[in-house]
Design a protein around this motif. Sequence first.
Motif, PDB file in Angstrom:
ATOM      1  N   VAL A 159      46.616  35.768  31.928  1.00  0.00           N
ATOM      2  CA  VAL A 159      45.316  36.208  31.394  1.00  0.00           C
ATOM      3  C   VAL A 159      45.268  35.909  29.895  1.00  0.00           C
ATOM      4  O   VAL A 159      46.153  36.310  29.146  1.00  0.00           O
ATOM      5  CB  VAL A 159      45.088  37.725  31.642  1.00  0.00           C
TER       6      VAL A 159
ATOM      7  N   LEU B  54      37.924  41.346  36.036  1.00  0.00           N
ATOM      8  CA  LEU B  54      38.934  40.302  36.044  1.00  0.00           C
ATOM      9  C   LEU B  54      39.886  40.599  37.200  1.00  0.00           C
ATOM     10  O   LEU B  54      40.614  41.601  37.174  1.00  0.00           O
ATOM     11  CB  LEU B  54      39.668  40.330  34.697  1.00  0.00           C
TER      12      LEU B  54
ATOM     13  N   ASN C 205      42.629  53.239  38.295  1.00  0.00           N
ATOM     14  CA  ASN C 205      43.885  52.770  38.887  1.00  0.00           C
ATOM     15  C   ASN C 205      44.394  53.710  39.964  1.00  0.00           C
ATOM     16  O   ASN C 205      45.200  53.315  40.810  1.00  0.00           O
ATOM     17  CB  ASN C 205      44.968  52.661  37.812  1.00  0.00           C
TER      18      ASN C 205
ATOM     19  N   SER D 249      41.769  33.867  39.615  1.00  0.00           N
ATOM     20  CA  SER D 249      42.540  32.840  38.911  1.00  0.00           C
ATOM     21  C   SER D 249      41.982  31.457  39.211  1.00  0.00           C
ATOM     22  O   SER D 249      42.166  30.533  38.442  1.00  0.00           O
ATOM     23  CB  SER D 249      44.008  32.906  39.309  1.00  0.00           C
ATOM     24  N   ARG D 250      41.295  31.345  40.358  1.00  0.00           N
ATOM     25  CA  ARG D 250      40.739  30.016  40.680  1.00  0.00           C
ATOM     26  C   ARG D 250      39.392  29.815  39.973  1.00  0.00           C
ATOM     27  O   ARG D 250      38.740  30.789  39.593  1.00  0.00           O
ATOM     28  CB  ARG D 250      40.600  29.862  42.194  1.00  0.00           C
TER      29      ARG D 250
ATOM     30  N   TRP E  31      54.341  48.531  39.904  1.00  0.00           N
ATOM     31  CA  TRP E  31      55.033  48.754  41.172  1.00  0.00           C
ATOM     32  C   TRP E  31      56.492  48.357  41.003  1.00  0.00           C
ATOM     33  O   TRP E  31      56.779  47.306  40.428  1.00  0.00           O
ATOM     34  CB  TRP E  31      54.377  47.938  42.298  1.00  0.00           C
TER      35      TRP E  31
ATOM     36  N   ALA F 264      41.014  45.309  44.960  1.00  0.00           N
ATOM     37  CA  ALA F 264      40.451  46.268  44.007  1.00  0.00           C
ATOM     38  C   ALA F 264      39.200  45.710  43.336  1.00  0.00           C
ATOM     39  O   ALA F 264      38.166  46.386  43.261  1.00  0.00           O
ATOM     40  CB  ALA F 264      41.500  46.632  42.958  1.00  0.00           C
TER      41      ALA F 264
ATOM     42  N   GLY G 193      40.444  40.452  43.930  1.00  0.00           N
ATOM     43  CA  GLY G 193      41.168  40.784  45.161  1.00  0.00           C
ATOM     44  C   GLY G 193      40.617  42.069  45.762  1.00  0.00           C
ATOM     45  O   GLY G 193      39.420  42.364  45.631  1.00  0.00           O
TER      46      GLY G 193
ATOM     47  N   GLN H 132      49.955  43.123  37.739  1.00  0.00           N
ATOM     48  CA  GLN H 132      50.680  43.050  36.462  1.00  0.00           C
ATOM     49  C   GLN H 132      51.591  41.827  36.386  1.00  0.00           C
ATOM     50  O   GLN H 132      51.796  41.272  35.315  1.00  0.00           O
ATOM     51  CB  GLN H 132      51.464  44.338  36.234  1.00  0.00           C
TER      52      GLN H 132
ATOM     53  N   HIS I 118      41.309  50.997  46.951  1.00  0.00           N
ATOM     54  CA  HIS I 118      40.083  50.204  47.093  1.00  0.00           C
ATOM     55  C   HIS I 118      39.216  50.720  48.229  1.00  0.00           C
ATOM     56  O   HIS I 118      37.996  50.634  48.171  1.00  0.00           O
ATOM     57  CB  HIS I 118      40.419  48.717  47.268  1.00  0.00           C
TER      58      HIS I 118
ATOM     59  N   VAL J 192      43.940  42.642  37.764  1.00  0.00           N
ATOM     60  CA  VAL J 192      44.858  41.546  38.084  1.00  0.00           C
ATOM     61  C   VAL J 192      46.243  42.162  38.260  1.00  0.00           C
ATOM     62  O   VAL J 192      46.620  43.037  37.482  1.00  0.00           O
ATOM     63  CB  VAL J 192      44.876  40.541  36.898  1.00  0.00           C
TER      64      VAL J 192
ATOM     65  N   ASN K 149      48.454  48.725  38.013  1.00  0.00           N
ATOM     66  CA  ASN K 149      49.564  49.651  38.258  1.00  0.00           C
ATOM     67  C   ASN K 149      50.894  48.936  38.233  1.00  0.00           C
ATOM     68  O   ASN K 149      51.001  47.775  38.629  1.00  0.00           O
ATOM     69  CB  ASN K 149      49.397  50.321  39.629  1.00  0.00           C
TER      70      ASN K 149
HETATM   71  N1  LIG Z   1      44.269  47.550  45.930  1.00  0.00           N
HETATM   72  C1  LIG Z   1      43.970  48.770  45.477  1.00  0.00           C
HETATM   73  O1  LIG Z   1      43.622  49.691  46.259  1.00  0.00           O
HETATM   74  C2  LIG Z   1      44.012  49.054  43.998  1.00  0.00           C
HETATM   75  C3  LIG Z   1      43.329  50.152  43.485  1.00  0.00           C
HETATM   76  C4  LIG Z   1      43.379  50.416  42.106  1.00  0.00           C
HETATM   77  C5  LIG Z   1      44.107  49.575  41.275  1.00  0.00           C
HETATM   78  N2  LIG Z   1      44.767  48.514  41.809  1.00  0.00           N
HETATM   79  C6  LIG Z   1      45.532  47.640  40.900  1.00  0.00           C
HETATM   80  O2  LIG Z   1      44.744  46.482  40.614  1.00  0.00           O
HETATM   81  C7  LIG Z   1      45.606  45.332  40.494  1.00  0.00           C
HETATM   82  C8  LIG Z   1      45.140  44.284  41.513  1.00  0.00           C
HETATM   83  O3  LIG Z   1      45.365  44.804  42.815  1.00  0.00           O
HETATM   84  P1  LIG Z   1      44.708  44.148  44.124  1.00  0.00           P
HETATM   85  O4  LIG Z   1      45.162  44.987  45.250  1.00  0.00           O
HETATM   86  O5  LIG Z   1      43.263  43.914  43.926  1.00  0.00           O
HETATM   87  O6  LIG Z   1      45.450  42.712  44.155  1.00  0.00           O
HETATM   88  P2  LIG Z   1      45.093  41.467  45.053  1.00  0.00           P
HETATM   89  O7  LIG Z   1      44.287  41.861  46.230  1.00  0.00           O
HETATM   90  O8  LIG Z   1      46.359  40.720  45.252  1.00  0.00           O
HETATM   91  O9  LIG Z   1      44.130  40.574  44.090  1.00  0.00           O
HETATM   92  C9  LIG Z   1      44.591  40.037  42.896  1.00  0.00           C
HETATM   93  C10 LIG Z   1      43.466  39.259  42.239  1.00  0.00           C
HETATM   94  O10 LIG Z   1      43.882  38.918  40.923  1.00  0.00           O
HETATM   95  C11 LIG Z   1      43.420  37.612  40.659  1.00  0.00           C
HETATM   96  N3  LIG Z   1      44.160  36.991  39.581  1.00  0.00           N
HETATM   97  C12 LIG Z   1      45.467  36.641  39.516  1.00  0.00           C
HETATM   98  N4  LIG Z   1      45.725  36.074  38.327  1.00  0.00           N
HETATM   99  C13 LIG Z   1      44.561  36.069  37.623  1.00  0.00           C
HETATM  100  C14 LIG Z   1      44.173  35.620  36.328  1.00  0.00           C
HETATM  101  N5  LIG Z   1      45.052  35.056  35.493  1.00  0.00           N
HETATM  102  N6  LIG Z   1      42.877  35.749  35.950  1.00  0.00           N
HETATM  103  C15 LIG Z   1      41.975  36.309  36.768  1.00  0.00           C
HETATM  104  N7  LIG Z   1      42.280  36.770  38.008  1.00  0.00           N
HETATM  105  C16 LIG Z   1      43.553  36.635  38.418  1.00  0.00           C
HETATM  106  C17 LIG Z   1      43.578  36.881  41.970  1.00  0.00           C
HETATM  107  O11 LIG Z   1      42.728  35.761  41.937  1.00  0.00           O
HETATM  108  P3  LIG Z   1      42.915  34.514  42.954  1.00  0.00           P
HETATM  109  O12 LIG Z   1      42.799  35.089  44.324  1.00  0.00           O
HETATM  110  O13 LIG Z   1      41.823  33.588  42.563  1.00  0.00           O
HETATM  111  O14 LIG Z   1      44.299  33.990  42.683  1.00  0.00           O
HETATM  112  C18 LIG Z   1      43.107  37.964  42.934  1.00  0.00           C
HETATM  113  O15 LIG Z   1      41.708  37.898  43.048  1.00  0.00           O
HETATM  114  C19 LIG Z   1      47.033  45.835  40.738  1.00  0.00           C
HETATM  115  O16 LIG Z   1      47.657  46.104  39.515  1.00  0.00           O
HETATM  116  C20 LIG Z   1      46.823  47.126  41.520  1.00  0.00           C
HETATM  117  O17 LIG Z   1      47.879  48.056  41.384  1.00  0.00           O
HETATM  118  C21 LIG Z   1      44.722  48.218  43.135  1.00  0.00           C
END
Ligand SMILES: NC(=O)c1ccc[n+]([C@@H]2O[C@H](COP(=O)([O-])OP(=O)(O)OC[C@H]3O[C@@H](n4cnc5c(N)ncnc54)[C@H](OP(=O)(O)O)[C@@H]3O)[C@@H](O)[C@H]2O)c1
Length: 224
Positions: free
Chosen positions: A78, A9, A132, A34-35, A95, A14, A12, A72, A136, A70, A93
């Motif tokens: 969700v 779920l 977490n 989300s889309r 932030w 991660a 993005g 937080q 990525h 997703v 996580n």
């Molecule tokens: N980036 C990292 O290196 C990393 C590593 C480990 C953990 N994390 C944690 O994982 C989480 C996401 O981080 P990210 O960096 O991947 O964020 P991101 O690149 O901004 O991606 C967020 C994703 O969440 C989706 N989303 C938002 N609302 C949603 C919903 N209601 N249902 C389903 N999907 C939804 C978005 O979809 P749409 O694009 O369709 O809106 C997007 O695909 C954060 O809490 C982060 O701390 C990140």
Amino acid sequence: MNIGKIGILGAGRAGTALARAAASAGIEVNIAGSRPARHMKYHLAQYAPQAIAVEATDIARDVDLVVLMVPQEDLDEVDIDSVDGVLLIDATNRWEDEPLPNWLENALEKGLSSSEAIAEHFNGSRVAKALNHISHWDLDADRASKSASQRALAFATNHHDDAELVASLIQRIGFAPVMLPDLAAGRALEPNGDIFNEILGAEELARRAAEENARQEPSKPRLH
Ligand SMILES: NC(=O)c1ccc[n+]([C@@H]2O[C@H](COP(=O)([O-])OP(=O)(O)OC[C@H]3O[C@@H](n4cnc5c(N)ncnc54)[C@H](OP(=O)(O)O)[C@@H]3O)[C@@H](O)[C@H]2O)c1
């Protein structure tokens, strides 16, 4: 334990990195953002070509577990029922500058760790904390550099029957799993701790987690 298919779920940075890592380990992946699924075609073609786009409400259908990736701040969007009854791996996580849903803010203020707060909210799911504390970039590193670093990833859960499945996922994507005693102990994996984003072997990771939890112990609130 053999993992056939996972749901992710969040599509993005991660979510798509985990999708690539899982797919290259031979695990099937359903993924949702989300889309609507029909709008994910070009995004996935670029970032996770082997993953199948599904609607977020169908993410738990026919999978062994769901990974929550997703932000937080978006967790109010969700649907709790969509992950009812499944093993939900919380990879999110907290932030400092991120606005949070009220239920999450309140639970953190009560003294719960971030994943305990998520477990309280997603109360029909069996929540584990994992994936977490790695970026990525590292999640999706090639197998040779993963095995050269012998990096360990920790997981924490109160549902010990799920431990084998979570450990198996971590192992299949190229890391050594380290189990922490319970979900509360997952606090040691949060940002600002000395495990977060560190490349550690299993022994060192377990040692730092135990130290961190011993430090937290005196101020730990009573949970009910
Ligand atoms: N980036 C990292 O290196 C990393 C590593 C480990 C953990 N994390 C944690 O994982 C989480 C996401 O981080 P990210 O960096 O991947 O964020 P991101 O690149 O901004 O991606 C967020 C994703 O969440 C989706 N989303 C938002 N609302 C949603 C919903 N209601 N249902 C389903 N999907 C939804 C978005 O979809 P749409 O694009 O369709 O809106 C997007 O695909 C954060 O809490 C982060 O701390 C990140």
